[in-house]
Structure formats: C-alpha cells, structure tokens
Design a protein around this motif. Structure first.
Motif, mmCIF file in Angstrom:
data_model
loop_
_atom_site.group_PDB
_atom_site.id
_atom_site.type_symbol
_atom_site.label_atom_id
_atom_site.label_comp_id
_atom_site.label_asym_id
_atom_site.label_seq_id
_atom_site.Cartn_x
_atom_site.Cartn_y
_atom_site.Cartn_z
ATOM 1 N N GLY A 21 16.463 17.785 17.670
ATOM 2 C CA GLY A 21 15.292 18.419 18.265
ATOM 3 C C GLY A 21 14.499 17.411 19.063
ATOM 4 O O GLY A 21 14.997 16.816 20.013
ATOM 5 N N VAL A 22 13.253 17.181 18.671
ATOM 6 C CA VAL A 22 12.376 16.232 19.356
ATOM 7 C C VAL A 22 12.411 14.894 18.611
ATOM 8 O O VAL A 22 12.158 14.838 17.404
ATOM 9 C CB VAL A 22 10.928 16.744 19.430
ATOM 10 C CG1 VAL A 22 10.008 15.694 20.066
ATOM 11 C CG2 VAL A 22 10.867 18.047 20.227
ATOM 12 N N ARG A 59 9.506 20.151 22.985
ATOM 13 C CA ARG A 59 10.068 21.279 22.238
ATOM 14 C C ARG A 59 10.501 22.399 23.188
ATOM 15 O O ARG A 59 11.541 23.042 22.987
ATOM 16 C CB ARG A 59 9.058 21.823 21.225
ATOM 17 C CG ARG A 59 8.723 20.836 20.107
ATOM 18 C CD ARG A 59 8.462 21.542 18.798
ATOM 19 N NE ARG A 59 9.701 22.035 18.228
ATOM 20 C CZ ARG A 59 10.571 21.299 17.534
ATOM 21 N NH1 ARG A 59 10.334 20.024 17.324
ATOM 22 N NH2 ARG A 59 11.664 21.838 17.054
ATOM 23 N N GLY A 90 5.858 18.658 14.794
ATOM 24 C CA GLY A 90 6.738 19.037 15.894
ATOM 25 C C GLY A 90 7.773 17.995 16.247
ATOM 26 O O GLY A 90 8.592 18.212 17.148
ATOM 27 N N ILE A 91 7.748 16.862 15.575
ATOM 28 C CA ILE A 91 8.722 15.791 15.814
ATOM 29 C C ILE A 91 9.723 15.788 14.668
ATOM 30 O O ILE A 91 9.346 15.778 13.489
ATOM 31 C CB ILE A 91 8.024 14.432 15.963
ATOM 32 C CG1 ILE A 91 7.175 14.408 17.240
ATOM 33 C CG2 ILE A 91 9.045 13.290 15.996
ATOM 34 C CD1 ILE A 91 6.398 13.132 17.469
ATOM 35 N N ASP A 92 11.010 15.804 15.010
ATOM 36 C CA ASP A 92 12.069 15.934 14.010
ATOM 37 C C ASP A 92 12.637 14.604 13.533
ATOM 38 O O ASP A 92 13.256 14.548 12.469
ATOM 39 C CB ASP A 92 13.202 16.778 14.587
ATOM 40 C CG ASP A 92 12.724 18.162 15.003
ATOM 41 O OD1 ASP A 92 12.474 18.985 14.119
ATOM 42 O OD2 ASP A 92 12.569 18.387 16.221
ATOM 43 N N VAL A 140 4.584 16.717 22.770
ATOM 44 C CA VAL A 140 5.516 17.297 21.802
ATOM 45 C C VAL A 140 5.851 18.738 22.191
ATOM 46 O O VAL A 140 7.016 19.165 22.133
ATOM 47 C CB VAL A 140 4.937 17.223 20.371
ATOM 48 C CG1 VAL A 140 5.826 17.986 19.393
ATOM 49 C CG2 VAL A 140 4.791 15.774 19.930
ATOM 50 N N ALA A 141 4.838 19.494 22.616
ATOM 51 C CA ALA A 141 5.085 20.874 23.037
ATOM 52 C C ALA A 141 6.033 20.913 24.236
ATOM 53 O O ALA A 141 6.927 21.774 24.311
ATOM 54 C CB ALA A 141 3.759 21.556 23.369
ATOM 55 N N ASN A 160 19.000 15.756 22.381
ATOM 56 C CA ASN A 160 17.606 15.780 21.935
ATOM 57 C C ASN A 160 16.664 15.586 23.118
ATOM 58 O O ASN A 160 17.066 15.144 24.194
ATOM 59 C CB ASN A 160 17.365 14.672 20.908
ATOM 60 C CG ASN A 160 18.254 14.792 19.694
ATOM 61 O OD1 ASN A 160 17.993 15.580 18.797
ATOM 62 N ND2 ASN A 160 19.323 14.000 19.652
ATOM 63 N N THR A 161 15.396 15.867 22.892
ATOM 64 C CA THR A 161 14.343 15.502 23.841
ATOM 65 C C THR A 161 13.463 14.448 23.183
ATOM 66 O O THR A 161 13.513 14.239 21.973
ATOM 67 C CB THR A 161 13.530 16.728 24.255
ATOM 68 O OG1 THR A 161 13.011 17.387 23.082
ATOM 69 C CG2 THR A 161 14.405 17.698 25.042
ATOM 70 N N PHE A 208 13.809 21.421 24.803
ATOM 71 C CA PHE A 208 14.947 21.156 23.928
ATOM 72 C C PHE A 208 16.046 22.208 23.985
ATOM 73 O O PHE A 208 17.232 21.860 24.130
ATOM 74 C CB PHE A 208 14.479 20.957 22.485
ATOM 75 C CG PHE A 208 15.595 20.894 21.493
ATOM 76 C CD1 PHE A 208 16.507 19.840 21.518
ATOM 77 C CD2 PHE A 208 15.776 21.906 20.549
ATOM 78 C CE1 PHE A 208 17.555 19.786 20.617
ATOM 79 C CE2 PHE A 208 16.820 21.862 19.646
ATOM 80 C CZ PHE A 208 17.717 20.800 19.682
#
Length: 468
Positions: A138-139, A49, A213-215, A45-46, A165-166, A52
């Motif tokens: 975002g993520v 982010r 951290g995940i959107d 996730v990092a 997005n990523t 992104f």
C-alpha cells in the motif's frame, strides 16, 4: 535564495514557514526548506492512497519501465543533484563524494528495476496446485538520514514503487533539498501521487510512524530513533524495515601485512568523513602489528586533504551538522581523559564549518565510550589484543550488529572467523562494501529486515498463497 516546495499528489505545496538549510563547510545558506504540518502529511498520505490502486494494477513491465525512466532522469541531472548534495551535506564532489553517490543512485535504480518477483509454485501434483504470490503493501512511509541523502532515498523509494506501492518520503531537516529535487524528477515520469515528499520538523517522522494510512515504514538512522519509530508503529501493526546504527569492528590478525591493508582500513573507516552506518568504528590489532599499522594509518591521515567539498582536490568534507560535530568532539575528549593516546588529529581548528580532523586514538580499552559507542565521524580507536578467540568475543560483546571484518593473509581462515562475528555482513580484507544484488541489514540493535536484491524487494510485499 530559493524557497523550496513540497510535492503532494503531483502538485507543488508551499508553506507559510521555512527553515534555512546551511552548507556545513561555510555556514552559507543553500536554500530554504518548507516547514510542513500534520495536515500536509495527511494530504500526502491521502494522495498516495488514491494513487495506489491504479499503480498496483499496472503490469509489472510498466513499473519496470518507469524505474528505468527514473534512472535515465538521474543520469541526465546527476551533476545538478551532486552539487546540491555537496552544498547541503558537505561531502566533496569527487572521489567517494557526491558524484560517487549519484553513480550509486543510477546503479541501484537500474539493478532494482531489473528484479522481478515471479509467483512461486509450492506444490503441483494430484492433490492440487499451490502458488505463492507477492502483493504490494500500500503506502510506504520513508524517513531518510542526512549522511547519504539521495542514495538512501533511492534505496527506500525504488523497491517500493517497483513492487507496486506508493510513497510518502520525509528527508532529514539537515539535507532536504536534494531529496525534494529527486522526488520532482521521479514525479515527472510517474502518475501523480505515486511519490510525495514532505519536509519539516522531526515530529512529522513520529506522525508518520503512527499514521493509520501508512502501511509500512522504512527508516535509516540511529538506534534511539529507530526504537521510537517501532513504538509509534505498534498501534497500527505496520511493517517495518529499520537500518540502524553500527559499531563495526575490524580485526587484524597477526599474519596481515600492515602496508598492504592500510588503504582498505582507512577508507573502510573514513568514507564520507566516517558518517556511514556500515563504516568501521573500532579496530582491533594484534600486539605484534599494532605500532606499525598505527604508523601507516597516521601517514595516510596526514596526507588526505579535508576542506570545502566544492573545492577541487578535496577528499573529505566536514561533519554534516553541529550536533554531530559536538558529539565527535565530546567522544575524543572523553577518550583523552580515559588515557587514550591521540596519534593524529584531536584538535579542530577555529575556521568556519564543522571540520573535525581525522583522528587516530590508541591505548584505549573496551568500556570507554569511543570504543563502545558509535562515533559517526572521522575518529578511529585502535585497540590492542593478543588472543584471537578473546578478541572475537570482545568484538561481539556490543549491542550493535551491522557489520564486521577480518584482515588476514589467509582468506580461508578469514572466512571461518568472519562467520563467528555477530553481524549482518562480514567482510574479509575489506570493510563497508555493498552491492545492489546483495542483501544488507543488521542483527541485534542494528536493525530489522534487509535491503537490496530480491530479499530486499520482498520486504515491500505481503505473501498470498493461492490454492487451486
């Protein structure tokens, strides 16, 4: 035997523990899946982010070119991926099997690459100009199932990156290897961290749903798991796209020709050995045609070769895992005890692999488990009816609402009746057909949101209105 690695931030990530991935046709070990941890998820996730801002800022034409480059990589390596799909999932190489799946991957990637979300002008007059813009979220966290492992990954990942997005993707523990290889191919043409893959136990999926951290979560799978994903996402108010289970009804009207529609009905029900959310799961046939249509379906079932997907001439493979095999067997035995007449199949052999024969069951009523529940296997209940209005109501009296179909020699009447079905997609004289330019999704318990086409692409964006 290969020990696979995860991919995080453009780098391979090894793990201390691995889990064997079996060929469902033979029980042989295909490879070993890395068992990732919550710390691995946090790192993925990092990485997503961090990637992104740069990816979202790329010009739209560059992201389009990257998606087209992915399509070229899929064409180049499609045979490698097809064989890996067959080995870990079980479907045959040919026919409607893994090469067909890879063809779909290429087609969906190219079609999605061609889509654009241009700003919309809502107002432009003396009072001012108002524009609607779409921005990446975002993520995106992607959780994929085992029935079409690479194709569904494409459905999740390509629209996500196309819109800026990523992604962090977690495939099913039953079919992780082809997805790992897919993400490696994507990563070769994308900046590091745009796509990341983690593998491991189901608990990682729950951790993704909750992760701050995940959107957005996009999930394809069972209704029961979809509820858990939705509950896990509630604390952080994530966006969701859920494509969940179906119990699609097909309805054959008295004016239909049994011989003419038998092939369409058969493959509408049994594509991928019945392991498809949008496959036909129950078939209502008018009394006047019931016996003739059952005869046609049984004849087809007895002529279709089932076996190891790597063997030439195989049309259908095994069930993908023991859990699903046991569920299908349990539903058939319950139907038998309820008075169902087994017209063919119904008795798996003792050989290796999770093979369950194509099974047609008649003389069942609504209220039995095989009619009311999603079997997700090569079993079709054929239910009699006499009144069309009544059967429409019976078809709709179910918590599922993914797809449905009407079979008739009168297309206009078929269209009118199809619109009365409570489902996201209604077909006339076909079942299960999908295209990358046509939105697909369920109603009721079969899902939230849609995939494919411009409507599906919008699911990966937020709306910003700009007043000038």
């Amino acid at each position: 035997m290969s020990e696979y690695t995860m991919l995080i931030g453009g780098q391979s990530r090894s793990t201390a523990d691995h889990r064997d991935v079996e060929n469902p046709a033979t029980g042989e070990i295909v490879g070993r899946m890395p068992m990732g941890s919550r710390a691995d998820l946090d790192d993925a996730v990092a990485a997503a982010r961090a990637a992104f801002p740069g990816w979202a800022a790329r010009p739209d034409a560059e992201r389009q070119a990257a998606c087209n480059a992915i399509a070229e990589a899929l064409v180049r390596d499609q045979e490698e991926l097809a064989r890996l799909i067959t080995q870990e999932q079980g479907k045959p190489l040919d026919g409607l099997g893994s090469r067909f799946e890879m063809g779909g991957c290429v087609g969906w990637t190219q079609a999605t690459a061609a889509l654009t979300l241009e700003p919309e002008v809502i107002q432009d007059n003396e009072a001012g100009r108002i524009e609607l813009h779409r921005k990446p979220l975002g993520v995106v966290g992607s959780i994929t199932p085992w029935n079409w492992p690479v194709l569904i990954a494409i459905w999740h990942v390509i629209p996500a990156i196309r819109t800026g997005n990523t992604v962090v993707i977690k495939p099913s523990p039953f079919t992780p290897l082809s997805t790992i290889r897919l993400i490696e191919l994507m990563d070769a043409v994308l900046p590091p961290g745009v796509v990341n893959v983690i593998t491991g136990p189901d608990s990682l999926g729950a951790a993704m749903s909750e992760h701050p951290g995940i959107d957005k979560i996009v999930f394809t799978g069972s209704i029961a798991t979809g509820r858990k994903v939705m509950a896990g996402a509630a604390e952080t108010l994530k966006r969701l796209t859920l494509e969940l289970g179906g119990n699609d009804a097909g309805i054959v009207l008295p004016d239909a020709d049994p011989k003419a529609i038998a092939q369409g009905l058969f493959w509408g029900a049994f594509i991928n050995t019945g392991q498809t959310c949008g496959a036909m799961k129950r078939l209502y046939v008018h009394d006047s045609l019931h016996d003739r249509l059952c005869d046609e379906l049984v004849a087809l079932a007895q002529a279709i070769p089932m076996g190891n997907g790597l063997s030439e001439g195989t049309a259908l493979g095994p069930l993908s895992n023991r859990m699903q095999f046991d569920r299908v067997r349990d539903l058939v035995e319950d139907a038998r005890a309820a008075g169902g007449r087994i017209l063919c199949g119904g008795a798996p052999g003792n050989g290796p692999g999770h093979f369950y024969p194509i099974t047609i069951v008649s003389e069942l009523r609504d209220g039995t488990r095989l009619v009311d529940e999603e079997q997700f296997g090569p079993v079709l209940p054929v239910i009699r009816y006499s009144d069309v209005d009544e059967v429409i109501a019976r078809a709709n009296d179910n918590p599922h609402g993914l797809g449905g179909s009407i079979w008739t020699s009168d297309p206009a009447r078929g269209r009118d009746l199809a619109q009365r079905l409570e489902c996201g997609t209604a077909w006339v004289n076909k079942h299960g057909a999908i295209q990358p330019n046509v939105p697909f999704g369920g109603v009721k318990s079969s899902g939230i949101g849609v995939e494919f086409g411009l409507e599906g692409l919008k699911e990966y964006t937020s709306v910003q209105t700009v007043w000038l």
